[in-house]
Enzyme design. Sequence first.
Site, PDB file in Angstrom:
ATOM      1  N   GLU A   1       0.005  -6.501   8.963  1.00  0.00           N
ATOM      2  CA  GLU A   1       0.113  -6.179   7.541  1.00  0.00           C
ATOM      3  C   GLU A   1       0.721  -4.789   7.466  1.00  0.00           C
ATOM      4  OE1 GLU A   1      -2.817  -4.691   4.156  1.00  0.00           O
ATOM      5  OE2 GLU A   1      -3.496  -6.559   5.093  1.00  0.00           O
TER       6      GLU A   1
ATOM      7  N   CYS B   1      -3.820  -1.122   0.384  1.00  0.00           N
ATOM      8  CA  CYS B   1      -2.603  -1.874   0.674  1.00  0.00           C
ATOM      9  C   CYS B   1      -2.127  -2.659  -0.538  1.00  0.00           C
ATOM     10  CB  CYS B   1      -2.827  -2.806   1.860  1.00  0.00           C
ATOM     11  SG  CYS B   1      -4.343  -3.782   1.769  1.00  0.00           S
TER      12      CYS B   1
END
Length: 508
Positions: free
Chosen positions: A265, A302
Amino acid sequence: MTHTFKPRGKHLIAGEWIGSAETFSSDPVTGPTYIFSIGTEADIDHAVRAAEDAFASYGFSSRSARTAFLRTIADEIDAREEAITEIAVQETGLSDARIKSERARTTGQLRLFASHIEKGDYLDRRHDPANPQRQPLAKPDLKLMQLPIGPVGVFGASNFPLAFSTAGGDTASALAAGCPVIVKGHPAHPGTGEIVAEAIEAAIRKCGQHPGVFSLIQSNTNEAGEALVKHPLIHAIGFTGSLRGGRALFNLAQSRPAPIPFYGELGSVNPMFLLPAALAARGKKIAQGWAASLTMGAGQFCTNPGVAILLDGHDADAFLDAAQAALETITEQPMLTGGIAEAYRRGRDRLAGSKCARVRLASTGAGRSATPDLLETTGAEWLANPDLHEEVFGPFGIVVRARDEAEMIEIARGIEGQLTCTLHMDDADNALAASLVPILQRKAGRLLANGFATGVEVSDAMMHGGPYPASTAPSATSVGTLAIRRFLRPVAFQDMPASLLPADLQGL
């Protein structure tokens, strides 16, 4: 039970606390500094070989044994609640409430995966019975199920010291699948990593698991991480971090003699599209919600919604005024590390100093702290300047004023892969939304309506991933029960005697 915790500063490798000759110092926001060992290639090799030994038993263990193990890890983490909260707050500067919430999420993930494997649906068991009379060729008996892939490497994340680190979602899902785990701890919170490793060690002893089923290697250099990715006995990597660092490790994973999956990620600006009717009806309320989401945890999520796209006009002016007013009330917040704070300022200064955006609010934060930044630009400038699309990790927001609906759709077509995309819309916006959704569902792993992307539900239906550069594996998630599939592979057994089948296939 109350635990008093002072870090040893060592690695946990196959049930032993082991030091290294080279060390580094922690850099807490508050509280004492501690010394930690720097893991070497030899430490990684020791841990991985122990994991391979453990796989001979753990990889073939019963679901009930793994279920008990996961729940015991959660119990041991809960038993250290006060000590975990204390050191995590010191190391990260995150609030007491945030750390307690994240600890509950971490133990919740472990218990969720325990319940998930208990049901057995994840095995995807299939059976095609034999038909010896079939012509022109007899049909064989085929049975298929998902099996664990082997030892897995996990990288701790700077912004989630618990939920995406030592016992976080990657570790929980890999252990649930039957894969031993080696964690490369994040140097931003090494003490937090160690106390969670201590909890896992206690669970290993209580459940009688092979000590090689889990190891933690501390390091503040690239050596240990690169050695972990390159080790021939590692079968997959879970990573949460920067685009630059993640891409380098991804390239390393693919260049191995035997390439392995790298579930990284990496980065996302999580754009929000504010459609005209919603903007006119409740633009101020959306602006206030955006400001709160943008600055949550100093913007170090995020899923931080860093970009707001709307149609130019009076409603856009009102939205910007309301967003600026809300952001001006946000006081300085410490960032996770000094390096992250420096990177934030570099990214902010790069865009604020360009000619393609106008500064509405400039950060007054210094040192390790930050306050919000707010910029605005036109749709034409956004389309012409890809630099504006890059993530600035922190409390940074940019408003894009599209000329008309056609330009808004063009902006949607031009965005790169994202973890999330959001539509703020009312019923009168349905026609425009219907044009945007087919575009955005190709751009992101999760689409939201009338919400804010910060806050990721841990559940069966969650998708936390997306097309590159949001992640390196757009079909995989790092949150939710579907995450277990990253560490499994299907194996078919043809005409195999029942006594030689895995226990979960016998009787099928």
